[in-house]
Design an enzyme around this catalytic site. Structure first.
Site, PDB file in Angstrom:
ATOM      1  NE  ARG A 170      -2.713  -1.089   3.361  1.00  0.00           N
ATOM      2  CZ  ARG A 170      -2.669  -0.645   4.216  1.00  0.00           C
ATOM      3  NH1 ARG A 170      -4.093  -0.380   4.712  1.00  0.00           N
ATOM      4  NH2 ARG A 170      -1.915  -1.644   5.489  1.00  0.00           N
ATOM      5  CD  GLU A 187     -23.001  -3.926  14.934  1.00  0.00           C
ATOM      6  OE1 GLU A 187     -21.810  -2.794  14.228  1.00  0.00           O
ATOM      7  OE2 GLU A 187     -23.892  -3.192  14.888  1.00  0.00           O
ATOM      8  CG  HIS A 194     -23.026   8.329   4.884  1.00  0.00           C
ATOM      9  ND1 HIS A 194     -24.389   8.258   5.366  1.00  0.00           N
ATOM     10  CD2 HIS A 194     -22.119   6.545   5.287  1.00  0.00           C
ATOM     11  CE1 HIS A 194     -24.775   6.538   5.112  1.00  0.00           C
ATOM     12  NE2 HIS A 194     -23.634   6.449   5.101  1.00  0.00           N
TER      13      HIS A 194
HETATM   14  N1  GLN Z   1     -25.342  -2.480  11.999  1.00  0.00           N
HETATM   15  C1  GLN Z   1     -24.074  -2.327  11.508  1.00  0.00           C
HETATM   16  C2  GLN Z   1     -23.851  -0.782  11.706  1.00  0.00           C
HETATM   17  O1  GLN Z   1     -24.187   0.248  12.518  1.00  0.00           O
HETATM   18  C3  GLN Z   1     -24.477  -2.095  10.050  1.00  0.00           C
HETATM   19  C4  GLN Z   1     -23.696  -0.949   9.247  1.00  0.00           C
HETATM   20  C5  GLN Z   1     -23.807  -1.098   7.597  1.00  0.00           C
HETATM   21  O2  GLN Z   1     -25.308  -1.322   7.118  1.00  0.00           O
HETATM   22  N2  GLN Z   1     -22.980  -1.111   6.702  1.00  0.00           N
HETATM   23  O3  GLN Z   1     -22.816  -0.669  11.744  1.00  0.00           O
END
Ligand code: GLN
Ligand code: ZN
Length: 775
Positions: free
Chosen positions: A16, A486, A696
């Site tokens: 890279r 997460e 985003h």
């Molecule tokens: N559950 C994932 C998150 O919240 C979904 C991510 C995605 O849709 N790309 O990050």
């Protein structure tokens, strides 16, 4: 003599190098000279590799600082006016402004390069577009190649594909009207290349693989007539799909050869042999440019030998498409790839070697490459017979899948009643998509654990602390359905792949996604098997912290496929269903652990659509079936969610409805709910959470804005079936903005509740019934 060539090589470098050089330049830590030096070294290396592999021509112009379609636009002088830059005086720094935006101008839009995970910058065109002279980079690359003594074969995205991918800010603008001017610009470029002594130009027209309107096909021919007036010989390069439906038409075009993707579309060969003009070259793309498996050289030779007999010198041999879409080299792989799996793989550099073997076998006879062929045979056989590829239990289970396993017990309306009773949610329930900010602290903990510096117990403790923190914040915000955040997931596919049999991970198998961004896709090599639960402890712990329902979070089978390199020894459908079975077991275990809402993310559902519409129905049928196999194992009262983002799904709404998730959350905030009109028109039957906060962008929408979006949504979807949520996961955002955005979102939901459901509006303020009473 059969000639060998490549359509393009990866440009990021085996380690890279380009990524790091470009990013350092962006940060202002190094100057243009250093960047130019890195670029030159990478191009030199690629040329040396091609020469070493005995290729007759060396490709030039496959290198790009950010994106090759951007470079094509700059070459043609097509710089979006809004930047106020002149293509003829464009510096590298200027070109990055187009790709990355400036304080006053948003970046050029990106779109996927056909069905790959590579993103091109979308050429911006409009009534004011003037083509003309632009950057000199292509000519320089040619000169550089020739100076090293090679016959340069420049590659250039063709006018059809360029115009097809271009977009105008004005939806009424018909970009096809630019065809004559564009053709003239191409003619000038080709003329200059000819003056440089170029013999062949590779004109990439992957758009021919799409279902194009007839006017576009006509225009493609007309543009070529103009462009080819005073040009080197042209090799029309097609890939990713068959193009033989246009064989008769294309055979009339003023080119001297065609490249065919005989990996994706092997059956088109016969039609082409019947239509190939007698002076044309046929470039046979037989080495898979989209996947990482070793080529069955002997099988390919048996396909190529008759072709060589028929075509003689007019046969060229190549990978199916540019090698941009595979990692660079196996040489830098470490311990992550199991040794035997490594032996089954070929990245770009190894594919060049395969190409060299094919070339020598054709030209000098198979005897001179006896050893190489034997080695390939052995690798192919080893892969076929490897115990780790086959799992009889998984196969038996899959054979036993019947219709009852892909249907919920009751229709949605009945399930919704039971879920309402079980979950006791207020109307317009608020939730998030799954991930919360991945702070530097979280990343550091994960990395330390991965390096073995943080033991399992301490790691678990740290992750639990993150979960507790996320739960506390969500409760304080007043969200109705919670997530654990997460924190433990680096990537939504990798996390599951690492816990399933049949997946392998490389150390350095990077593929360019866009600009300097690279991804390292998992490799699915064998039958997929879940040895033990993957998320149950986490979900159970998270649920234990709150009386509110906690969503279980899983990644769906299509997304797992789409973002991986997938085995090519069985249909994709088969692999998808195996993954679905593994997820199904996880779903069942989550439910048994008391999780009442389970979300199975399918953000890549739409990008899995085949390029040719004729293949859509078959794909959609198995993709839907895989989702249902994964999800239809729960009781009616358990709620299944799915999430899709970045998608235009109006044309696949019936399939999305057929997935029969109780709730779908989707991206809509950027399209200002335009997407929702489709759902309304189609009368989508289940519940929907249209995103009201664009994660985003760093911009925070006001509560009024979100309320306005919700209001619009409520006009299209009955409010009883409406959810309130951001449009994707929040992992890339920081906590302060996330909390503020969610605070406003909850506020907007409450305001609308009070207006639409005055009698039930207070419900959220009273704590839900104790969890124990509901389970
Ligand atoms: N559950 C994932 C998150 O919240 C979904 C991510 C995605 O849709 N790309 O990050
Ligand atoms: Zn998303």
């Amino acid at each position: 003599m059969a000639q060998t060539h490549v359509l393009g090589l990866p440009r990021i470098g085996a380690q890279r190098e380009l990524k790091f050089a470009v990013e350092s330049f962006w940060r202002g830590e190094s100057g243009e000279a250093a960047l130019q030096e890195t670029g030159l070294a990478l191009r030199r290396r690629n040329r040396a590799l091609q020469a070493a592999a005995g290729l007759a021509r060396v490709t030039a112009g496959d290198f790009a600082w950010y994106d090759h379609l951007l470079d094509t636009a700059l070459l043609l002088g097509a710089v979006p006016e809004r930047f106020g830059l002149d293509a003829r005086r464009m510096t590298l720094a200027d070109s990055f402004k187009l790709a990355r935006g400036t304080p006053s101008q948003p970046a050029m839009a990106m779109t996927k390069w056909f069905d790959t995970n590579y993103h091109v910058l979308v050429p911006e065109v409009g009534p004011g577009t003037q083509f003309g002279e632009g950057v000199e980079w292509l000519y320089e690359a040619v000169a550089e190649t020739q100076a090293e003594g090679f016959a340069a074969k420049p590659v250039l995205v063709g006018p059809l594909t360029f115009l097809w991918l271009a977009r105008s800010a004005d939806p009424a603008f018909d970009r096809l009207g630019l065809a004559p001017a564009l053709a003239t610009a191409y003619a000038a470029v080709l003329k200059r290349l000819k003056a440089q002594g170029v013999e062949w130009v590779q004109l990439d027209e992957p758009a021919l693989a799409l279902d194009l309107p007839p006017a576009w096909l006509d225009a493609a021919g007309t543009m070529l007539q103009v462009a080819a007036a005073d040009a080197p010989r042209l090799l029309l390069a097609t890939y990713f799909e068959r193009v033989d439906q246009h064989a008769e038409r294309i055979a009339q075009w003023p080119v001297q050869g065609i490249h065919l993707d005989l990996v994706r579309a092997p059956r088109q060969l016969d039609t082409w042999l019947a239509h190939l003009p007698s002076h044309w070259v046929l470039s046979a793309g037989v080495i898979d440019g989209r996947n990482i498996w070793r080529c069955d050289l002997r099988r390919e030779l048996s396909r190529l030998q008759p072709l060589q007999q028929a075509l003689g010198d007019r046969l060229w041999v190549a990978p199916s498409c540019s090698l941009l879409h595979v990692p660079v080299s196996l040489a830098f792989e470490g311990p992550s790839l199991p040794a035997d799996v490594r032996g089954w793989l070929a990245f770009a550099h190894e594919k060049l070697q395969e190409l060299a073997v094919l070339g020598r076998a054709l030209n000098e006879g198979t005897a001179v490459v006896r050893e190489e062929l034997a080695e390939a045979d052995a690798a192919i056989a080893a892969r076929r017979e490897a115990p780790r590829v086959h799992n009889a239990w998984v196969r038996r289970r899959l054979a036993g899948v019947d219709e009852s396993m892909t249907q919920r017990n009751s229709p949605y309306a009945r399930r919704a009643e039971l879920q309402r009773a079980a979950l006791q949610l207020p109307p317009l329930p608020t939730t998030t998509i799954g991930s919360f900010p991945q702070t530097p602290a979280i990343r550091a903990v994960r990395a330390a654990h991965k390096r073995g510096e943080l033991g399992a117990f301490d790691y678990l403790q740290r992750m639990r602390a993150e979960i507790a923190d996320a739960v506390a914040r969500q409760e304080a915000l007043g969200l109705d359905v919670l997530v654990h955040g997460e924190a433990e997931r680096n990537d939504m596919v990798e996390y599951f792949g690492e816990r399933l049999w049949g997946f392998a991970f490389s150390d350095n198998g990077w593929v360019q996604s866009y600009g300097s961004r690279c991804v390292k896709p998992p490799i699915i090599y064998g039958d997929v098997f879940r040895p033990e639960p993957m998320t149950v402890d986490t979900a159970r712990y998270a649920q234990s912290l709150t009386e509110r329902p906690m969503k279980g979070m899983l990644t769906g089978p299509v997304t797992m496929l789409q973002w991986s390199f997938v085995r090519d020894d069985q249909p994709r459908e088969q692999t998808a269903l195996q993954i679905a079975l593994a997820i199904r077991d996880e779903v069942k275990d989550l439910e048994a652990a008391g999780i009442r809402i389970i979300q199975i993310d399918e953000p890549a559902f739409r990008e899995g659509l085949p390029l040719a519409r004729a293949d859509w129905d078959a794909y959609l049928a198995w993709a839907v079936r895989a989702f249902k196999l994964a999800s239809c194992t729960v009781a009616d009262a358990t709620q299944i969610h799915t999430h899709m983002c970045y998608s235009e799904f109006n044309d696949i709404l019936p399939s999305i409805a057929a997935m029969d998730a109780d709730v779908i959350t989707i991206e809509t905030s950027r399209s200002r709910m335009k997407l929702l009109d489709g759902f309304g028109r189609f009368a989508y039957p289940n519940e929907i959470g249209p995103g009201v906060y664009d994660i985003h962008s760093p911009r925070l929408p006001s509560p009024e804005e979100m309320l306005a979006l919700l209001d619009r949504a409520a006009g299209v979807i009955p409010p009883e079936r409406l959810w309130v949520n951001p449009d994707c996961g929040l992992k890339t955002r920081g906590w302060p903005e996330t909390e503020e955005a969610l605070r406003r979102m909850v506020q907007a939901a409450r305001a609308l509740r009070e207006r639409l459901f005055p009698a039930r509006a207070q419900q959220q303020e009273t704590a839900p019934a104790p969890l124990s009473a509901r389970l």
